[in-house]
Design an enzyme around this catalytic site. Structure first.
Site, short mmCIF file in Angstrom:
data_model
loop_
_atom_site.label_atom_id
_atom_site.label_comp_id
_atom_site.label_asym_id
_atom_site.label_seq_id
_atom_site.Cartn_x
_atom_site.Cartn_y
_atom_site.Cartn_z
N GLU A 1 -1.49 51.42 116.81
CA GLU A 1 -0.58 51.97 117.82
C GLU A 1 -0.86 51.47 119.24
O GLU A 1 0.07 51.23 120.01
CB GLU A 1 -0.61 53.50 117.78
CG GLU A 1 0.10 54.10 116.58
CD GLU A 1 -0.71 54.01 115.31
OE1 GLU A 1 -0.11 54.09 114.21
OE2 GLU A 1 -1.95 53.85 115.39
N ARG B 1 6.62 51.01 104.09
CA ARG B 1 5.77 49.88 103.72
C ARG B 1 6.44 48.97 102.70
O ARG B 1 6.55 47.76 102.91
CB ARG B 1 4.43 50.39 103.18
CG ARG B 1 3.66 51.26 104.14
CD ARG B 1 2.20 51.36 103.74
NE ARG B 1 1.57 52.58 104.23
CZ ARG B 1 0.26 52.76 104.35
NH1 ARG B 1 -0.57 51.80 104.03
NH2 ARG B 1 -0.24 53.91 104.77
N ASP C 1 5.20 62.06 115.17
CA ASP C 1 5.33 60.85 115.98
C ASP C 1 6.61 60.06 115.80
O ASP C 1 7.41 59.89 116.73
CB ASP C 1 4.11 59.95 115.74
CG ASP C 1 3.80 59.71 114.26
OD1 ASP C 1 4.52 60.23 113.40
OD2 ASP C 1 2.82 58.99 113.98
N GLU D 1 5.98 56.85 103.01
CA GLU D 1 5.10 55.69 102.96
C GLU D 1 5.71 54.57 102.14
O GLU D 1 5.62 53.39 102.50
CB GLU D 1 3.74 56.08 102.39
CG GLU D 1 2.97 57.09 103.20
CD GLU D 1 2.44 56.53 104.51
OE1 GLU D 1 2.52 55.31 104.72
OE2 GLU D 1 1.96 57.33 105.33
#
Length: 656
Positions: free
Chosen positions: A523, A210, A350, A206
């Site tokens: 998404e 980010r 994913d 993360e």
């Protein structure tokens, strides 16, 4: 390369901006709580946050109301917008359900129903929604890593003064929207307040996608978009300097015996730590979704260490010998072995697949190893995971909880909806479909892949349209035949997405109570953006506008709070979760803005977008003498490894 600035941007010196400045002012937050915000890659549990509909203040200061009306007027929002027939605008999907908490969709002028759609105005409505979100955060939660728009407060994820989670993640969105005042405020906070000296561990993935990604994309865009550099030339490297400092601290996560990064790292010391859950295993997606960021930083700085550490991860994962290109969703950092055999392209799986093809394009197709891995994975998806809903033949990208030989589970995370856009990107390289079809490399496979991308996009849009709010749940289940019809056996067409409330096709979809929350995820609009850019089909823009209107109608918070995630998309009004994730600003609104905007802003053939929608340029790694530093172990006709798995040579000690 050069990009066109967004058209119809405001004059930042005019009366409108001065009024905005006076209304919003400057505020700072004083949060004291610690902890991590929701992980992008993990589904949040139902029930987090307030479950009931919030009690909103009804009494307003008269002066504030007048100022607010003036602001809305100058921003182009009109509560009395009417269509050509003289009826109130935005009375389509969902309007009969009543105003609810987010009754402000009629404020947006782009919603007028007319023969000619003004996409520029709709894009400006997205920009206005960003401004509303940002200004609410600035007034009520400035500096907090997490913002609660209903209760109008927030919290830090690390002390002191937080990580800049929301601020850094939103930098490039402000640049693309030409929001120079807001960008200046954010930059000042980064220069004066942001520090990585935090004594608690943060998630490696993360923080990379980010924070590191946000800083690197801001550095890139300030060099690319006119007017984004600071006036003082000595301050031009602020974003890159902060990014390099952060990356040097993150490097401790890669100091595992296998080279697979530890799930977390303590930024003040650079010490990696194993996952606090999942038996200490790292998420496979998280371990393999760091490469775009690290490779671009290596290219900018010339430091090979960033490149080799991130690339080593790909070798260790591939040396496990994935079945038909499909990898289990957990991997141990200490041993480099997979944990379990669960296969899915939702949470924890994913972006492994996303970064295969994007690494190939990031380095200007000079690393064909990643194209080979992508092709294998996509064929594995077609063989093992693609099925059809029972009656209306919607294409479903399902899961195999017990591995490729196990039972097919017709559960689709919203996270899976990145896949259709990624398939289209892989088929065309990001160029327009008409031009792609002229290439000598175009053939039956590419045609098939584009049709698959269309059908999967349609399924994802159905996950929105099936619910009375027009918003998707976090997870949707589907009814299958027994045995299920499989894509590998025949290719079927789905039924039309009739938007009637009682449309028959909706019976193939099911949202269970525990999965009914909507977290403002990006998404599906991400895939709509890719599909629009590549095919030019207006349907994808129209679906995007329907989705945007639903967000405005049902998630807008009264009294200038901004927008919130919600707990139940099956209920009108949906109960508030009282939380705004940073990806609402970094991804969701950015993709809407790009979807409704001109194609020469961030042309896909020139850039790659990381999994947090931060744009990086495509580059030639050979200019810095970088190249793929590993080779795949040969496979036999069944995909099994031929020869011994590469030995792990790194003997770094395991964190306690």
């Amino acid at each position: 390369m050069s990009f066109a600035l967004p058209r119809n941007v405001p004059n930042f010196e005019n009366a409108q901006r001065r009024l905005e400045d006076n209304v919003w002012g400057k505020f700072t937050g004083n949060g004291t709580e610690n902890g991590l915000p929701m992980y992008k890659d993990k589904p949040a549990s139902y029930g987090r946050g307030p479950q009931g509909r919030s009690r909103l203040r009804r009494r307003r200061n008269v002066v504030f109301v007048l100022l607010g009306v003036l602001v809305l007027y100058w921003l182009g929002w009109s509560g009395n917008a009417q269509d050509e027939a003289g009826t109130p605008a935005n009375t389509g999907k969902g309007a009969k359900a009543g105003a609810g908490r987010g009754s402000g969709s009629s404020w947006f002028g782009g919603g007028k129903k007319s023969a000619s759609v003004d996409w520029t105005r709709r894009r400006d409505d997205v920009r206005a929604a960003f401004l509303l979100s940002w200004n609410a955060y600035k007034e009520h939660g400035w500096g907090y890593d997490e913002y609660h728009p209903v209760s109008k407060n927030g919290r830090y994820m690390a002390q002191p003064n937080g990580m800049g989670w929301i601020i850094v993640d939103a930098l490039d969105t402000m640049m693309l929207m030409n929001l120079t005042k807001e960008l200046r405020d954010a930059r000042e906070w980064i220069a004066t307040t942001l520090s990585w000296d935090k004594d608690q561990d943060v998630n490696t993935f993360e923080t990379t996608i980010r924070m590191l990604g946000g800083l690197l994309s801001a550095h890139y865009l300030q060099e690319t978009l006119p007017g984004m550099k600071p006036e003082n030339a000595n301050e031009e490297d602020l974003y890159l300097e902060k990014a390099t400092d952060l990356a040097d601290r993150l490097m401790g996560a890669y100091e595992s015996p296998s080279g697979v990064p530890w799930a977390s790292v303590v930024l003040s010391t650079g010490k990696g730590e194993a996952s606090h859950a999942d038996g200490g295993a790292s998420s496979t997606a998280e371990a393999t979704t760091l490469q775009l960021e690290m490779k671009y930083l290596a290219y900018l700085t010339g430091e090979e260490n960033y490149w080799t550490k991130a690339e080593k991860v790909m070798q260790v994962v591939d040396d496990n010998g994935a079945r038909d290109g499909l990898v289990p969703i957990f991997i141990y950092a200490d041993r480099g072995d997979f944990r379990g055999s669960e296969i899915r392209l939702g949470s924890r799986g994913d972006s492994y697949y996303e970064y295969l093809i994007k690494q190939y394009y990031q380095t200007q197709q000079r690393e064909p190893i990643y194209l080979e891995m992508w092709d294998e994975a996509l064929e594995g998806v077609k063989k093992h995971l693609l099925t059809y809903s029972k009656d209306y033949h919607f294409t479903i990208l399902a899961e195999r909880p017990a591995g490729v030989e196990g039972r097919l589970h017709p559960k689709v995370d919203h996270l899976v909806c990145f896949m259709p856009g990624t398939i289209a990107l892989a088929a065309t390289g990001g160029i327009n479909l008409t031009e792609a079809k002229k290439l000598p490399s175009w053939g039956k496979k590419q045609e098939e892949d584009m049709e698959l991308a269309r059908e999967l996009t349609k399924t994802c849009m159905g996950m929105y349209l099936m619910n009375p709010t027009g918003l998707a749940g976090e997870i949707t289940h589907f009814k299958l035949d027994d045995p299920p019809k499989m894509y590998r056996q025949e290719i079927l067409k789905s039924a039309p997405l009739d938007t009637a409330e009682d449309a028959d096709w909706k019976t193939d979809f099911e949202v269970k109570p525990a999965d009914a929350h909507n977290l403002q995820r990006p998404e599906t609009v991400e895939s709509l953006f890719y599909m629009w850019r590549i095919t030019g089909d207006e349907q994808y823009r129209s679906w995007g506008w329907d989705m945007f209107e639903s967000f405005v109608k049902h998630t807008l918070v009264e009294n200038s709070g901004g927008f919130t995630s919600v707990s139940d998309v099956r209920t009108i009004p949906p109960p508030s979760r009282d939380n705004m994730e940073s990806f609402w600003l970094a991804e969701t609104l950015k993709y809407f803005y790009l979807l409704f905007g001109p194609n020469d802003l961030l042309p896909l053939e020139d850039i790659v977008l990381n999994t947090e929608a931060h744009p990086f340029p495509r580059f030639d790694p050979s200019k810095k003498r970088f190249k793929t530093g590993w080779k795949r172990i040969p496979r036999d006709e069944k995909g099994n490894l031929v020869g011994r798995r590469a030995e792990v040579t790194d003997t770094a000690p395991q964190p306690s």
